[in-house]
Design a protein around this motif. Structure first.
Motif, PDB file in Angstrom:
ATOM      1  N   GLN A   2       0.847  -1.150  -0.037  1.00 38.72           N
ATOM      2  CA  GLN A   2       0.035  -0.135   0.024  1.00 38.72           C
ATOM      3  C   GLN A   2       0.730   1.237  -0.080  1.00 38.72           C
ATOM      4  O   GLN A   2       1.999   1.267   0.850  1.00 38.72           O
ATOM      5  N   ARG A   4       0.414   5.540   0.165  1.00 34.47           N
ATOM      6  CA  ARG A   4      -0.502   6.565   0.311  1.00 34.47           C
ATOM      7  C   ARG A   4      -0.236   7.649  -0.438  1.00 34.47           C
ATOM      8  O   ARG A   4       0.992   8.174  -0.397  1.00 34.47           O
ATOM      9  N   ARG A   6      -1.347  11.700  -1.963  1.00 31.89           N
ATOM     10  CA  ARG A   6      -2.214  12.788  -1.735  1.00 31.89           C
ATOM     11  C   ARG A   6      -1.715  13.718  -3.072  1.00 31.89           C
ATOM     12  O   ARG A   6      -0.579  13.798  -3.361  1.00 31.89           O
ATOM     13  N   GLU A  16      -6.847  12.166  -1.100  1.00 30.98           N
ATOM     14  CA  GLU A  16      -5.922  10.984  -0.653  1.00 30.98           C
ATOM     15  C   GLU A  16      -6.635   9.753  -0.921  1.00 30.98           C
ATOM     16  O   GLU A  16      -7.483   9.592  -0.735  1.00 30.98           O
ATOM     17  N   THR A  18      -5.089   5.254  -1.559  1.00 33.79           N
ATOM     18  CA  THR A  18      -4.176   4.360  -0.997  1.00 33.79           C
ATOM     19  C   THR A  18      -4.346   3.433  -2.171  1.00 33.79           C
ATOM     20  O   THR A  18      -5.351   2.744  -2.595  1.00 33.79           O
ATOM     21  N   THR A  19      -3.216   2.958  -2.478  1.00 32.24           N
ATOM     22  CA  THR A  19      -2.936   1.837  -3.660  1.00 32.24           C
ATOM     23  C   THR A  19      -3.178   0.567  -2.778  1.00 32.24           C
ATOM     24  O   THR A  19      -3.293   0.587  -1.813  1.00 32.24           O
ATOM     25  N   THR A  77       3.725  11.553  -2.137  1.00 31.02           N
ATOM     26  CA  THR A  77       3.188  10.387  -1.266  1.00 31.02           C
ATOM     27  C   THR A  77       3.084  10.869   0.356  1.00 31.02           C
ATOM     28  O   THR A  77       3.628  11.769   0.596  1.00 31.02           O
ATOM     29  N   GLY A  79       2.994   9.405   4.546  1.00 36.28           N
ATOM     30  CA  GLY A  79       3.461   8.145   5.323  1.00 36.28           C
ATOM     31  C   GLY A  79       4.682   8.054   5.726  1.00 36.28           C
ATOM     32  O   GLY A  79       5.399   9.154   5.890  1.00 36.28           O
TER      33      GLY A  79
END
Length: 93
Positions: A2, A4, A6, A16, A18-19, A77, A79
């Protein structure tokens, strides 16, 4: 995996997403590469846009990639690693 992401659209909307493994698989197929290369090379802007587009498609219909990408004013990204699109400095830098 995953990731994330934005992004800000040209109209000022902040989104936003999330893959998921499917969106990452689509990226690997399109660019004939492996997601593990991120740790060595980082992500280019097209990589990040494509992953953001694929993740956005998970939430519903979106325009074709090139049309969608033209509506993005900024993308990053979020995170643990805020800049995977920046390659690590080389040993001689």
């Amino acid at each position: 995996m995953q990731l994330r992401i934005r992004y800000t659209t040209t109209t000022g909307d902040i989104v936003e997403v999330t893959t998921n493994p499917f969106s990452v698989m689509q990226w690997e197929r399109k660019y004939n590469t492996k997601i593990s290369r991120i740790s060595e090379e980082g992500l280019g802007i097209e990589d990040l846009l494509f992953l953001g587009w694929e993740a956005t498609k998970l939430d519903g219909a979106v325009p074709p990639f090139d049309i969608w990408a033209q509506t993005i004013a900024d993308i990053t990204t979020i995170g643990d690693d805020p800049h995977p699109s920046r390659p690590a400095p080389s040993a001689g830098s």
